[in-house]
Motif scaffolding. Structure first.
Motif, PDB file in Angstrom:
ATOM      1  N   LEU A  23      53.435 -34.733  -6.575  1.00  0.00           N
ATOM      2  CA  LEU A  23      54.767 -34.693  -5.878  1.00  0.00           C
ATOM      3  C   LEU A  23      54.652 -36.032  -5.668  1.00  0.00           C
ATOM      4  O   LEU A  23      53.526 -37.256  -5.446  1.00  0.00           O
ATOM      5  CB  LEU A  23      54.048 -33.371  -4.593  1.00  0.00           C
ATOM      6  N   GLU A  24      56.213 -36.139  -5.930  1.00  0.00           N
ATOM      7  CA  GLU A  24      56.760 -36.960  -6.106  1.00  0.00           C
ATOM      8  C   GLU A  24      57.740 -37.645  -5.578  1.00  0.00           C
ATOM      9  O   GLU A  24      58.930 -36.854  -6.372  1.00  0.00           O
ATOM     10  CB  GLU A  24      56.609 -38.110  -7.670  1.00  0.00           C
ATOM     11  N   LYS A  25      57.799 -38.397  -4.302  1.00  0.00           N
ATOM     12  CA  LYS A  25      59.175 -39.310  -3.492  1.00  0.00           C
ATOM     13  C   LYS A  25      59.221 -40.113  -3.993  1.00  0.00           C
ATOM     14  O   LYS A  25      58.127 -41.336  -4.131  1.00  0.00           O
ATOM     15  CB  LYS A  25      58.838 -39.215  -2.220  1.00  0.00           C
ATOM     16  N   VAL A  26      60.682 -40.475  -4.641  1.00  0.00           N
ATOM     17  CA  VAL A  26      60.989 -41.742  -5.573  1.00  0.00           C
ATOM     18  C   VAL A  26      62.252 -41.988  -4.882  1.00  0.00           C
ATOM     19  O   VAL A  26      63.131 -41.271  -4.231  1.00  0.00           O
ATOM     20  CB  VAL A  26      61.035 -40.970  -7.315  1.00  0.00           C
ATOM     21  N   PHE A  27      62.661 -42.617  -5.483  1.00  0.00           N
ATOM     22  CA  PHE A  27      64.414 -43.265  -4.678  1.00  0.00           C
ATOM     23  C   PHE A  27      64.913 -43.633  -6.400  1.00  0.00           C
ATOM     24  O   PHE A  27      64.605 -43.706  -7.515  1.00  0.00           O
ATOM     25  CB  PHE A  27      64.196 -44.579  -4.352  1.00  0.00           C
ATOM     26  N   MET A  51      62.416 -35.740  -4.403  1.00  0.00           N
ATOM     27  CA  MET A  51      61.167 -35.004  -4.516  1.00  0.00           C
ATOM     28  C   MET A  51      60.687 -34.177  -6.206  1.00  0.00           C
ATOM     29  O   MET A  51      61.298 -33.307  -6.350  1.00  0.00           O
ATOM     30  CB  MET A  51      60.967 -34.128  -3.417  1.00  0.00           C
ATOM     31  N   LEU A  52      60.459 -34.992  -6.828  1.00  0.00           N
ATOM     32  CA  LEU A  52      59.946 -34.248  -7.721  1.00  0.00           C
ATOM     33  C   LEU A  52      58.348 -34.058  -7.904  1.00  0.00           C
ATOM     34  O   LEU A  52      57.519 -34.268  -7.182  1.00  0.00           O
ATOM     35  CB  LEU A  52      59.918 -35.616  -9.195  1.00  0.00           C
ATOM     36  N   GLN A  53      58.160 -32.430  -8.927  1.00  0.00           N
ATOM     37  CA  GLN A  53      57.347 -31.674  -9.265  1.00  0.00           C
ATOM     38  C   GLN A  53      57.070 -31.598 -10.492  1.00  0.00           C
ATOM     39  O   GLN A  53      57.186 -31.189 -11.081  1.00  0.00           O
ATOM     40  CB  GLN A  53      57.073 -30.512  -8.713  1.00  0.00           C
ATOM     41  N   ASN A  54      55.731 -32.776 -10.692  1.00  0.00           N
ATOM     42  CA  ASN A  54      55.649 -32.585 -12.547  1.00  0.00           C
ATOM     43  C   ASN A  54      54.840 -31.223 -12.653  1.00  0.00           C
ATOM     44  O   ASN A  54      54.139 -30.318 -12.130  1.00  0.00           O
ATOM     45  CB  ASN A  54      54.230 -33.997 -12.096  1.00  0.00           C
ATOM     46  N   LEU A 103      63.221 -30.759  -6.040  1.00  0.00           N
ATOM     47  CA  LEU A 103      62.727 -30.120  -5.025  1.00  0.00           C
ATOM     48  C   LEU A 103      63.976 -29.892  -4.057  1.00  0.00           C
ATOM     49  O   LEU A 103      63.782 -29.506  -3.558  1.00  0.00           O
ATOM     50  CB  LEU A 103      61.252 -29.896  -5.031  1.00  0.00           C
ATOM     51  N   SER A 104      64.070 -30.837  -4.161  1.00  0.00           N
ATOM     52  CA  SER A 104      64.896 -31.891  -2.882  1.00  0.00           C
ATOM     53  C   SER A 104      65.673 -33.173  -3.503  1.00  0.00           C
ATOM     54  O   SER A 104      64.877 -33.589  -3.840  1.00  0.00           O
ATOM     55  CB  SER A 104      63.800 -31.596  -1.828  1.00  0.00           C
TER      56      SER A 104
END
Length: 136
Positions: A27-31, A18-21, A6-7
């Protein structure tokens, strides 16, 4: 699991994604530290709006120190190999995560659930490219 990107927030040392399953809509904010630890191959090929098969690692341990999120997880697999590292494959609801076996040394292989406190989520694999150098 498949995620839609997403971003992207480019920081100096690491990228925040920012990922969306696509199955659970979580929603997952990942490094994304792949640019710091991998020589040559990084996750920088990812494009906003596209979908990727991703694995997300939780950074934390089984001690409750009140600095991260404390959650119960089902243990799905004991020895999930990603690159040359071993992880526990764990789940919460229908979301799947991974945690380095070294982060849970007190884990008893007969346990079907574990409590973890994690402080961040790391993107460790995209499609077949892994960022296994993140973990000792």
């Amino acid at each position: 699991m498949v995620y839609k990107l997403l971003s992207i927030d480019d920081a100096t040392a690491t990228r925040n994604l920012m990922l969306q399953n696509t199955e659970t809509n979580s929603l997952e904010k990942v490094f994304d530290d792949s640019g710091l630890v991998n020589e040559g191959e990084t996750f920088y090929f990812m494009e906003i709006g596209k979908e990727y098969e991703c694995k997300i690692a939780l950074v934390g341990d089984m001690n409750h120190t009140h600095i991260g999120e404390w959650r119960k997880f089902d243990v799905l697999k004991l020895d999930e190999k990603i690159g040359d590292k071993l992880f526990l494959k764990i789940g919460s609801k229908r979301d799947i995560y991974y945690i380095s076996q070294q982060s849970v040394p007190d884990y008893d292989s007969t346990m079907r659930t574990i409590m973890l406190e994690y402080i961040r989520k790391d993107l460790i694999q995209v499609n077949n490219l892994n960022s296994g150098n993140l973990y000792p």
